[in-house]
Design a protein around this motif. Structure first.
Motif, mmCIF file in Angstrom:
data_model
loop_
_atom_site.group_PDB
_atom_site.id
_atom_site.type_symbol
_atom_site.label_atom_id
_atom_site.label_comp_id
_atom_site.label_asym_id
_atom_site.label_seq_id
_atom_site.Cartn_x
_atom_site.Cartn_y
_atom_site.Cartn_z
ATOM 1 N N VAL A 1 0.861 -1.186 0.000
ATOM 2 C CA VAL A 1 0.000 0.000 0.000
ATOM 3 C C VAL A 1 0.901 1.241 0.000
ATOM 4 O O VAL A 1 1.784 1.372 0.847
ATOM 5 N N LEU A 2 0.670 2.115 -0.948
ATOM 6 C CA LEU A 2 1.465 3.350 -1.033
ATOM 7 C C LEU A 2 0.505 4.549 -1.065
ATOM 8 O O LEU A 2 -0.439 4.561 -1.859
ATOM 9 N N ALA A 3 0.763 5.470 -0.189
ATOM 10 C CA ALA A 3 -0.162 6.610 -0.066
ATOM 11 C C ALA A 3 -0.049 7.545 -1.259
ATOM 12 O O ALA A 3 1.034 7.776 -1.792
ATOM 13 N N ILE B 1 4.866 12.718 2.897
ATOM 14 C CA ILE B 1 5.154 11.822 4.036
ATOM 15 C C ILE B 1 6.155 12.472 5.012
ATOM 16 O O ILE B 1 5.928 12.445 6.229
ATOM 17 N N LEU C 1 -2.970 9.776 9.275
ATOM 18 C CA LEU C 1 -2.863 9.427 7.848
ATOM 19 C C LEU C 1 -2.849 7.896 7.686
ATOM 20 O O LEU C 1 -3.612 7.330 6.895
ATOM 21 N N LEU D 1 -5.569 5.250 6.024
ATOM 22 C CA LEU D 1 -5.218 4.276 4.978
ATOM 23 C C LEU D 1 -5.635 2.866 5.386
ATOM 24 O O LEU D 1 -6.181 2.110 4.588
ATOM 25 N N ASN E 1 3.128 0.606 5.050
ATOM 26 C CA ASN E 1 4.322 1.249 5.633
ATOM 27 C C ASN E 1 3.954 1.953 6.948
ATOM 28 O O ASN E 1 2.979 2.702 6.997
ATOM 29 N N PHE E 2 4.755 1.697 7.978
ATOM 30 C CA PHE E 2 4.533 2.369 9.274
ATOM 31 C C PHE E 2 5.782 3.142 9.648
ATOM 32 O O PHE E 2 6.898 2.650 9.463
ATOM 33 N N SER E 3 5.571 4.320 10.167
ATOM 34 C CA SER E 3 6.746 5.079 10.606
ATOM 35 C C SER E 3 7.028 4.747 12.066
ATOM 36 O O SER E 3 6.130 4.358 12.817
ATOM 37 N N ASP F 1 13.676 -1.106 2.929
ATOM 38 C CA ASP F 1 14.889 -0.392 2.497
ATOM 39 C C ASP F 1 16.145 -0.953 3.164
ATOM 40 O O ASP F 1 17.027 -0.193 3.594
ATOM 41 N N GLY G 1 11.917 -2.364 -6.742
ATOM 42 C CA GLY G 1 12.438 -1.548 -7.853
ATOM 43 C C GLY G 1 12.972 -2.356 -9.012
ATOM 44 O O GLY G 1 13.936 -1.929 -9.660
ATOM 45 N N VAL G 2 12.365 -3.504 -9.284
ATOM 46 C CA VAL G 2 12.806 -4.320 -10.420
ATOM 47 C C VAL G 2 12.312 -3.646 -11.706
ATOM 48 O O VAL G 2 11.112 -3.473 -11.893
ATOM 49 N N GLY H 1 8.204 -4.065 -8.725
ATOM 50 C CA GLY H 1 8.881 -3.025 -9.521
ATOM 51 C C GLY H 1 8.128 -2.708 -10.797
ATOM 52 O O GLY H 1 7.173 -3.383 -11.174
ATOM 53 N N TYR H 2 8.603 -1.648 -11.445
ATOM 54 C CA TYR H 2 7.924 -1.181 -12.657
ATOM 55 C C TYR H 2 7.979 -2.217 -13.785
ATOM 56 O O TYR H 2 7.187 -2.159 -14.716
ATOM 57 N N PRO I 1 2.621 1.327 -9.000
ATOM 58 C CA PRO I 1 1.522 1.423 -8.034
ATOM 59 C C PRO I 1 0.264 1.883 -8.777
ATOM 60 O O PRO I 1 0.333 2.786 -9.614
HETATM 61 P P1 C2E Z 1 8.933 2.515 -0.235
HETATM 62 O O1 C2E Z 1 8.133 1.992 0.890
HETATM 63 O O2 C2E Z 1 10.309 2.010 -0.422
HETATM 64 O O3 C2E Z 1 8.036 2.293 -1.509
HETATM 65 C C1 C2E Z 1 8.540 1.935 -2.741
HETATM 66 C C2 C2E Z 1 8.700 3.120 -3.605
HETATM 67 O O4 C2E Z 1 9.400 2.771 -4.771
HETATM 68 C C3 C2E Z 1 7.350 3.637 -4.070
HETATM 69 O O5 C2E Z 1 7.457 5.024 -4.262
HETATM 70 C C4 C2E Z 1 7.192 2.990 -5.410
HETATM 71 O O6 C2E Z 1 6.332 3.682 -6.263
HETATM 72 C C5 C2E Z 1 8.609 3.046 -5.910
HETATM 73 N N1 C2E Z 1 8.850 1.997 -6.871
HETATM 74 C C6 C2E Z 1 8.313 0.763 -6.922
HETATM 75 N N2 C2E Z 1 8.812 0.064 -7.986
HETATM 76 C C7 C2E Z 1 9.690 0.904 -8.592
HETATM 77 C C8 C2E Z 1 10.528 0.755 -9.764
HETATM 78 O O7 C2E Z 1 10.575 -0.256 -10.445
HETATM 79 N N3 C2E Z 1 11.310 1.829 -10.079
HETATM 80 C C9 C2E Z 1 11.289 2.967 -9.367
HETATM 81 N N4 C2E Z 1 12.074 3.990 -9.749
HETATM 82 N N5 C2E Z 1 10.525 3.134 -8.256
HETATM 83 C C10 C2E Z 1 9.716 2.108 -7.911
HETATM 84 P P2 C2E Z 1 6.405 5.946 -3.665
HETATM 85 O O8 C2E Z 1 5.071 5.355 -3.808
HETATM 86 O O9 C2E Z 1 6.690 7.271 -4.261
HETATM 87 O O10 C2E Z 1 6.737 5.972 -2.145
HETATM 88 C C11 C2E Z 1 7.902 6.537 -1.701
HETATM 89 C C12 C2E Z 1 8.104 6.289 -0.261
HETATM 90 O O11 C2E Z 1 7.123 6.969 0.514
HETATM 91 C C13 C2E Z 1 7.889 4.846 0.130
HETATM 92 O O12 C2E Z 1 9.026 4.116 -0.142
HETATM 93 C C14 C2E Z 1 7.641 4.965 1.617
HETATM 94 O O13 C2E Z 1 8.859 5.098 2.307
HETATM 95 C C15 C2E Z 1 6.909 6.254 1.695
HETATM 96 N N6 C2E Z 1 5.480 5.964 1.816
HETATM 97 C C16 C2E Z 1 4.580 5.771 0.834
HETATM 98 N N7 C2E Z 1 3.363 5.532 1.368
HETATM 99 C C17 C2E Z 1 3.526 5.536 2.727
HETATM 100 C C18 C2E Z 1 2.671 5.322 3.841
HETATM 101 O O14 C2E Z 1 1.471 5.049 3.713
HETATM 102 N N8 C2E Z 1 3.198 5.428 5.106
HETATM 103 C C19 C2E Z 1 4.506 5.712 5.293
HETATM 104 N N9 C2E Z 1 4.958 5.775 6.546
HETATM 105 N N10 C2E Z 1 5.358 5.886 4.276
HETATM 106 C C20 C2E Z 1 4.872 5.812 2.986
#
Ligand code: C2E
Ligand code: CA
Ligand code: CA
Length: 505
Positions: A280-282, A298, A310, A314, A338-340, A401, A458-459, A478-479, A484
């Motif tokens: 789940v990505l916000a 975030i 937030l 979600l 994702n939890f902070s 990460d 990130g594959v 990954g993409y 997402p």
């Molecule tokens: P993350 O948890 O490491 O999420 C993966 C990020 O990598 C996501 O970016 C995703 O869109 C991106 N990603 C996935 N596959 C690929 C790929 O093949 N290539 C590339 N270049 N990127 C890819 P996103 O959605 O922009 O999220 C960024 C970060 O924001 C997340 O990293 C996470 O740390 C944070 N985040 C997102 N949603 C939440 C949430 O609901 N709560 C919290 N605490 N953090 C969040």
């Protein structure tokens, strides 16, 4: 809409207040002008009456000597020389003694019954020529001197050129205006200026408190200026009300309005191409259209503490959406959120997670709690205990990460970690060159030795997929597979059950 309504209301209020003040000012000045006009009319009338007074003196002298041809000549001369006088008449014991008119003729119809007042206004019916007349008279012994003044001169004296104001001469209970015959006084309350030397007053109607004509004619320019100022104020207020609020406030509003929505990035089995779960990505669904990346909000949410409401929002949305499609979810489907760290540290965290778990209709789902290592993770006893309790309650713990953070590795011993998510920065280094994977090899080796499952993030390329499959990293994200996607797209993906692009060569 509200932000536009307030400036409009304020502009209208400003305009009304401005018009009110302008109207009051114009009213005051109209009153002052009317009064000044009345005083001017008094001055004019006094000039006329001074002539009449002078004529009575001349007539008295003639009467004292006895009127004869010479006396009548003198009277006629006096009447002719004084510009505003019509006739001069001397009576003795009610009978004509001497008149300025040739042959001692009379202008008045009935001089015998004339009242004794020094000043009289007589209507048209009392005169030979059928015109109203003003009389000034004096008495002495058994005689009187009567001086008549033409209505034309009196009307000229009253005709002050002030727009909208008319003046009348009032003598006793008779009134002569700038037009018409002598009338009775009006019943309404009128403005009045009394003369000093003679028993008359000048009357006029007070200007009305509000007059649109006066406003437009006398305050037209000011009205336009007021309109301009009101519009300017409305514009400034509109700009102020709509100026961008603090990012925290905007985000708080967005959470309350349900603008923070979940996107889902599928996690696939890289070898078989089957769907194993979602992360789940916000996303911030902006009212203007489009989605804002979490990278821009975030960090604000974490700094301001808004990350807690937030994430709660979600969790509720995810549980509801997953329940809506529960029959379409594969068995053991992973749902990662994702939890902070600050949220996990809250005393209510365990309870919240249990409630979250209880809100799913499917019991076999694999609920994953992703904890990032990107920010230094303060792994104290309490955090370890919290995550372990949740692990015991059926949650899977994923270390996000992995390898990018600064935390030591010692906590890996104490924490029950189910998945390690290998960061995209490691995966992206995989290319044709054999040396490129050295670091990633070590990270994978470490995870394997700790018997923790690995998810590769990130594959993006076939080379990365092949490398991961060769290393038995089955969970991939990954993409290369999916970006997402919003809920509606996830449903389509679930229904199409993709098994493409992933065969190992
Ligand atoms: P993350 O948890 O490491 O999420 C993966 C990020 O990598 C996501 O970016 C995703 O869109 C991106 N990603 C996935 N596959 C690929 C790929 O093949 N290539 C590339 N270049 N990127 C890819 P996103 O959605 O922009 O999220 C960024 C970060 O924001 C997340 O990293 C996470 O740390 C944070 N985040 C997102 N949603 C939440 C949430 O609901 N709560 C919290 N605490 N953090 C969040
Ligand atoms: Ca994550
Ligand atoms: Ca990650």
């Amino acid at each position: 809409m509200r932000n536009a309504l307030i400036p409009v209301i304020a502009a209208v209020a400003l305009l009304i207040a401005g018009v009110f003040i302008l109207n009051i000012q114009l009213w005051y000045s109209a009153r002052a002008d009317s009064l000044a006009g009345a005083r001017y009319a008094v001055k004019n009338m006094d000039t006329i009456l001074a002539e009449a007074r002078h004529a009575t003196r001349v007539a008295k002298a003639i009467a004292d000597k006895g009127c004869g041809l010479e006396g009548q000549y003198q009277l006629a001369t006096e009447a002719a020389l004084q510009p505003h006088l019509r006739t001069i008449l001397i009576t003795r014991q009610g009978k004509i003694d001497c008149s300025s008119l040739p042959g001692n003729r009379m202008l008045l119809l009935d001089v015998a019954t004339l009242p004794d007042d020094p000043l009289l206004l007589l209507p048209a019916k009392s005169t030979v020529n059928g015109l109203p007349v003003l009389i000034y008279q004096i008495h002495f012994a058994q005689s009187r001197v009567v001086v008549t003044m033409s209505d034309r001169h009196i009307r000229d004296a009253l005709g002050i050129p002030l727009k909208g104001v008319t003046y009348s001469l009032r003598v006793g209970n008779s009134v002569l205006a700038t037009a018409g015959d002598v009338t009775a006084p009006a019943r309404e309350r009128l403005g009045r200026v009394r003369a000093g030397d003679y028993p008359y007053s000048i009357e006029y109607r007070y200007p009305p408190l509000f007059s649109l004509t006066r406003l437009v004619e006398q305050g037209g320019g000011m009205l336009l200026f007021l309109l301009f100022i009101a519009c300017l104020a409305a514009y400034a207020l509109y700009k102020y009300l709509n100026k961008s609020t603090l990012p925290e406030e905007s985000l708080r509003g967005a959470i309350a309005k349900g603008e923070i929505v979940p996107f889902y990035q599928p996690v696939v089995n890289g070898r078989e191409g089957t769907l194993r779960g979602v992360e789940v990505l916000a996303r911030w669904k902006h009212p203007g259209g489009g989605y804002i990346s979490p990278a821009s909000f975030i960090p604000i949410a974490e700094k301001s503490g808004l990350i807690v409401p937030l994430t709660r929002s979600l969790m509720a949305q995810v549980a509801k959406q997953m329940n809506d499609i529960s029959s379409k979810l594969p068995e053991g489907f992973h749902i990662g959120i994702n939890f902070s760290a600050s949220h996990i540290a809250m005393p209510t965290f365990v309870e919240e997670c249990l409630k979250y778990k209880g809100s799913f209709t499917r019991r076999d789902l694999n609920l994953v709690l992703e904890v990032t290592e990107r920010e230094p993770l303060d792994v104290d006893e309490r955090l370890v205990q919290t995550l372990n309790v949740l692990h015991e309650n059926g949650f899977a713990i994923a270390l996000d990460d992995f390898g990018t953070g600064y935390s030591g590795l010692s906590y890996l011993q104490d924490l029950h970690i189910d998945y390690i998510k290998i960061d995209q920065s490691f995966v992206s280094r995989v290319d044709e060159h054999p040396d490129s994977t050295r670091l990633l090899d070590c990270v994978l080796d470490l995870a394997r030795r700790l018997s923790i499952s690995i998810v590769a993030e990130g594959v993006e390329t076939k080379a990365q997929l092949d490398y991961l499959n060769r290393n038995d990293i089955t969970f991939q994200q990954g993409y290369y597979f999916f970006k997402p996607v919003p809920f509606i797209e996830l449903i389509k993906i679930l229904l199409s059950k993709p098994k493409v692009k992933v065969r190992v060569e």
